[in-house]
Design a protein around this motif. Structure first.
Motif, PDB file in Angstrom:
ATOM      1  N   GLN A  39      17.947 -12.450   5.559  1.00  0.00           N
ATOM      2  CA  GLN A  39      17.224 -12.208   6.808  1.00  0.00           C
ATOM      3  C   GLN A  39      15.740 -11.985   6.541  1.00  0.00           C
ATOM      4  OE1 GLN A  39      18.860  -9.152   9.514  1.00  0.00           O
ATOM      5  NE2 GLN A  39      16.778  -8.318   9.664  1.00  0.00           N
ATOM      6  N   VAL A  40      15.405 -11.129   5.562  1.00  0.00           N
ATOM      7  CA  VAL A  40      14.001 -10.826   5.262  1.00  0.00           C
ATOM      8  C   VAL A  40      13.294 -12.046   4.693  1.00  0.00           C
ATOM      9  CG1 VAL A  40      12.470  -9.431   3.825  1.00  0.00           C
ATOM     10  CG2 VAL A  40      14.460  -8.373   4.902  1.00  0.00           C
ATOM     11  N   LEU A  41      13.960 -12.758   3.781  1.00  0.00           N
ATOM     12  CA  LEU A  41      13.315 -13.898   3.132  1.00  0.00           C
ATOM     13  C   LEU A  41      13.350 -15.155   3.996  1.00  0.00           C
ATOM     14  CD1 LEU A  41      14.704 -13.428  -0.496  1.00  0.00           C
ATOM     15  CD2 LEU A  41      12.520 -12.649   0.436  1.00  0.00           C
ATOM     16  N   GLY A  42      14.363 -15.239   4.883  1.00  0.00           N
ATOM     17  CA  GLY A  42      14.480 -16.423   5.733  1.00  0.00           C
ATOM     18  C   GLY A  42      13.741 -16.314   7.046  1.00  0.00           C
ATOM     19  N   GLN A  43      13.696 -15.095   7.608  1.00  0.00           N
ATOM     20  CA  GLN A  43      13.014 -14.878   8.882  1.00  0.00           C
ATOM     21  C   GLN A  43      12.181 -13.594   8.824  1.00  0.00           C
ATOM     22  OE1 GLN A  43      16.596 -14.927  11.370  1.00  0.00           O
ATOM     23  NE2 GLN A  43      15.961 -16.929  12.181  1.00  0.00           N
ATOM     24  N   PRO A  44      11.143 -13.578   8.000  1.00  0.00           N
ATOM     25  CA  PRO A  44      10.336 -12.354   7.858  1.00  0.00           C
ATOM     26  C   PRO A  44       9.646 -11.990   9.161  1.00  0.00           C
ATOM     27  CG  PRO A  44       9.237 -14.230   6.827  1.00  0.00           C
ATOM     28  CD  PRO A  44      10.610 -14.700   7.211  1.00  0.00           C
ATOM     29  N   GLN A  45       9.613 -10.680   9.441  1.00  0.00           N
ATOM     30  CA  GLN A  45       9.004 -10.201  10.679  1.00  0.00           C
ATOM     31  C   GLN A  45       7.569  -9.725  10.481  1.00  0.00           C
ATOM     32  OE1 GLN A  45      10.844 -10.496  13.637  1.00  0.00           O
ATOM     33  NE2 GLN A  45      12.068 -11.653  12.138  1.00  0.00           N
ATOM     34  N   HIS A  46       7.261  -9.249   9.279  1.00  0.00           N
ATOM     35  CA  HIS A  46       5.935  -8.685   9.033  1.00  0.00           C
ATOM     36  C   HIS A  46       5.018  -9.755   8.432  1.00  0.00           C
ATOM     37  CE1 HIS A  46       2.786  -5.966   7.481  1.00  0.00           C
ATOM     38  NE2 HIS A  46       3.264  -5.063   8.329  1.00  0.00           N
ATOM     39  N   ALA A  47       3.751  -9.728   8.828  1.00  0.00           N
ATOM     40  CA  ALA A  47       2.788 -10.733   8.353  1.00  0.00           C
ATOM     41  C   ALA A  47       2.630 -10.690   6.837  1.00  0.00           C
ATOM     42  CB  ALA A  47       1.428 -10.508   9.018  1.00  0.00           C
ATOM     43  N   TYR A  48       2.685  -9.481   6.254  1.00  0.00           N
ATOM     44  CA  TYR A  48       2.539  -9.366   4.800  1.00  0.00           C
ATOM     45  C   TYR A  48       3.719 -10.016   4.079  1.00  0.00           C
ATOM     46  CZ  TYR A  48       2.091  -7.159   0.197  1.00  0.00           C
ATOM     47  OH  TYR A  48       1.989  -6.932  -1.151  1.00  0.00           O
ATOM     48  N   THR A  49       4.919  -9.831   4.611  1.00  0.00           N
ATOM     49  CA  THR A  49       6.091 -10.468   4.021  1.00  0.00           C
ATOM     50  C   THR A  49       5.959 -11.981   4.083  1.00  0.00           C
ATOM     51  OG1 THR A  49       7.404  -8.606   4.865  1.00  0.00           O
ATOM     52  CG2 THR A  49       8.613 -10.490   3.994  1.00  0.00           C
TER      53      THR A  49
ATOM     54  N   GLY B 139       0.799  -1.217   0.000  1.00  0.00           N
ATOM     55  CA  GLY B 139       0.000   0.000   0.000  1.00  0.00           C
ATOM     56  C   GLY B 139       0.827   1.260   0.000  1.00  0.00           C
ATOM     57  N   GLY B 140       1.993   1.237  -0.680  1.00  0.00           N
ATOM     58  CA  GLY B 140       2.845   2.413  -0.777  1.00  0.00           C
ATOM     59  C   GLY B 140       3.780   2.625   0.395  1.00  0.00           C
ATOM     60  N   LYS B 141       3.732   1.756   1.399  1.00  0.00           N
ATOM     61  CA  LYS B 141       4.588   1.905   2.579  1.00  0.00           C
ATOM     62  C   LYS B 141       5.609   0.776   2.645  1.00  0.00           C
ATOM     63  CE  LYS B 141       0.928   4.058   5.353  1.00  0.00           C
ATOM     64  NZ  LYS B 141       0.104   3.950   6.579  1.00  0.00           N
ATOM     65  N   VAL B 142       6.793   1.082   3.147  1.00  0.00           N
ATOM     66  CA  VAL B 142       7.813   0.064   3.385  1.00  0.00           C
ATOM     67  C   VAL B 142       7.476  -0.632   4.695  1.00  0.00           C
ATOM     68  CG1 VAL B 142      10.255  -0.399   3.758  1.00  0.00           C
ATOM     69  CG2 VAL B 142       9.565   1.395   2.161  1.00  0.00           C
ATOM     70  N   VAL B 143       7.102  -1.898   4.621  1.00  0.00           N
ATOM     71  CA  VAL B 143       6.720  -2.625   5.832  1.00  0.00           C
ATOM     72  C   VAL B 143       7.874  -3.460   6.387  1.00  0.00           C
ATOM     73  CG1 VAL B 143       4.281  -2.692   5.218  1.00  0.00           C
ATOM     74  CG2 VAL B 143       5.770  -4.571   4.504  1.00  0.00           C
ATOM     75  N   GLU B 144       8.892  -3.706   5.554  1.00  0.00           N
ATOM     76  CA  GLU B 144      10.050  -4.467   6.030  1.00  0.00           C
ATOM     77  C   GLU B 144      11.205  -4.271   5.061  1.00  0.00           C
ATOM     78  OE1 GLU B 144      11.079  -8.926   7.835  1.00  0.00           O
ATOM     79  OE2 GLU B 144       9.048  -8.413   7.182  1.00  0.00           O
ATOM     80  N   SER B 145      12.409  -4.228   5.585  1.00  0.00           N
ATOM     81  CA  SER B 145      13.598  -4.113   4.740  1.00  0.00           C
ATOM     82  C   SER B 145      14.795  -4.667   5.493  1.00  0.00           C
ATOM     83  CB  SER B 145      13.849  -2.649   4.340  1.00  0.00           C
ATOM     84  OG  SER B 145      14.144  -1.860   5.484  1.00  0.00           O
TER      85      SER B 145
END
Length: 534
Positions: A515-525, A504-510
């Protein structure tokens, strides 16, 4: 699925156009209630086989047998085929925008099927159409009934097509690449919906696709086609765990994988090529009525994005349609106004062609569609040399030709393999070869940053792997930074060093890709990654 009498059986089916045979005597059967996936690359004959079942290709010459509950469809009169189409066998096509009538609302199109095929009166047909839209997961079905195809999202259009196909409660559904135009999470939603509807109605489904990840989620059995031949078929688990044919092994081995050398080389290049701080993109919106004379509204497509890309590294940007990926890419390319700051080693876009000319040489782009991004009226030589002539006018014709040939050879297109290469037109090349030409066009001016907008999503899995391997090797050799826009998590796993997730136009995780693909923190990720199990 235990019924021994096939619902549909192809016996030595052959399909020819003129003197050219494209399907070579295949044998295939589908049991009632079964989900069968027919897989293969473009040109393998998958879609032609499906269309032959309903005799939808007037110019094709068909032979063999297409037995529908024991009745040979190739011998039936046209009136009987028209009854079978929709009533017994329905079809969902790949691109809903070309399959739906743009001059009728989606509700009218579903209602029309019910009136023509089931004899419903208009009122009953409309009510049933609304119910079908609801059953296929479209929100506010009464309102969507009145919507035209262009007013719906890609996922909603595909659901509307599914509602139309299911209107007559067919016994067999032919689904020809029904999720290709959709985002990854939407693909799984559509397959889950199709599975639920299939189990509820008991119909059989023939899924035509080249996406093996979807096959894993959906099919009971798999049949593999190569160049018009059926080379392997069997239970899903058996084929995927122990493929017997070399072509099946090749397809299964085409999933993008990470390269340790690519990773190590990236860690050795810390220099930043581009930095963005507080990047924001807004589009003007019309205010209805007289207030529009005095009041201006804006739609914010991207807000508050911060990132940097170092030389020799890849920033992957993921998210569904409407998440802001394309707006971010266009802002970085200086193709639209934005707020915030984007700098390239201290330089910024000025919004003036003359002032931006030098920066345009350093920032290039490769688009998603290799068929639409190259001018059909220009030769390969003209396409690839165009940037050189603009940015380095001091070069002679001989120097330009030498640079063009060297760059084409670097991307795997040599004049030895393609005689008169520079004088050929794009239509003479395959999709993968066209994408190599698009790469050469961008690389010939030696950019520091390459924006890759879904560069492999329109390609077959084996060609995709070739292009990704080429991109990695080019990055290692040249030290180019990549901004890669994609919804394919497998591609990010193989290519990205850093990942930015937009919703929705916002950065929810980076953060770092692993790290992001192996242990995502955000539900959308997590939702996006679940569509591509490792």
């Amino acid at each position: 699925m235990n019924n021994t009498t096939p619902l549909l059986q192809l016996k030595q089916l052959r399909v020819a156009f003129g003197d050219t045979e494209v399907v070579h005597g295949i044998d295939l059967s589908i049991q009632p209630g079964e989900r069968l996936a027919l897989v293969g690359e473009s040109g393998s004959g998958k879609s032609v086989t499906a269309l032959s079942v309903l005799r939808l290709m007037e110019s094709a010459r068909l032979s063999g047998q297409v037995l529908w509950q024991g009745q040979d469809l190739l011998q039936q009169p046209l009136a009987e085929m028209q009854r079978i189409r929709g009533d017994d066998i329905a079809m969902i096509f790949q691109e809903p925008m070309t399959a739906l009538n743009p001059l009728m609302t989606v509700g009218q199109q579903i209602s029309e099927v019910l009136q023509l095929k089931k004899g419903h009166i208009r009122r009953d047909a409309d009510l049933r159409a609304v119910a079908l839209l609801g059953e296929t997961g479209i929100d506010e079905p009464e309102r969507r009934f009145q919507a035209y195809p262009h007013q719906l999202s890609g996922g909603q259009r595909q659901r509307a097509m599914m509602a139309m196909a299911l209107a007559c409660e067919p016994k067999l559904l032919l689904a020809d690449e029904p999720t290709t135009a959709l985002d990854a999470s939407l693909r799984l939603q559509m397959l889950a919906l199709l599975s639920a509807l299939q189990e509820k109605t008991g119909m059989a489904v023939l899924l035509i696709t080249h996406d093996l990840a979807l096959v894993r989620h959906f099919a009971h059995r798999v049949a593999v086609m190569e160049k018009g031949h059926l080379v392997e078929q069997g239970e899903l688990r058996a084929v995927f765990s122990s493929p017997q044919h070399a072509y099946t092994q090749k397809l299964l081995d085409s999933r993008p994988r990470r390269d340790d050398l690519h990773e190590a080389d990236a860690q050795a290049k810390p220099a930043s090529v581009v930095q963005a701080r507080g990047l924001r993109v807004r589009y003007p919106m019309t205010v209805p009525g007289w207030r529009g004379w005095f009041q201006k509204n804006h739609f914010t497509a991207l807000q508050g994005a911060d990132f940097s890309i170092s030389a020799g590294t890849t920033l992957g940007v993921m998210g569904e349609s409407g998440s802001g990926k394309s707006s971010l890419a266009q802002a970085v390319l200086g193709l639209m106004p934005f707020e915030g700051e984007v700098t390239f080693a201290g330089d910024r876009w000025q919004g003036q062609p003359r002032q931006d000319k030098a920066l345009r040489q350093r920032v290039q782009v490769v688009f998603q569609d290799p068929y639409g991004s190259l001018s059909p009226r220009m030769t390969v030589g003209e396409i690839v040399s165009e940037g050189l002539k603009l940015h380095q006018p001091q070069l002679t014709a001989a120097q330009i030709e030498q640079r063009v040939l060297a760059t084409l050879a670097e991307v795997g297109l040599s004049s030895d393999d393609f005689p008169q290469l520079l004088n050929r037109y794009p239509h003479a090349f395959s999709g993968g070869q066209r994408q190599r030409i698009a790469l050469a066009r961008a690389l010939v001016v030696e950019p520091a940053l390459l924006v890759l907008d879904e560069p492999t999503s329109a390609l077959d899995v084996t060609v995709q792997k070739q292009i990704l391997t080429l991109l990695k090797s080019l990055q290692v050799r040249r030290g180019i930074a990549y901004l890669m826009i994609t919804h394919d998590v497998d591609v990010l796993r193989a290519m990205a060093h850093q990942v930015l997730v937009l919703q929705g136009g916002k950065v929810v995780e980076s953060g770092p890709a692993m790290q992001v693909l192996g242990q995502p923190q955000h539900a959308y990720t997590r939702q996006l990654i679940d569509a591509f199990p490792d």
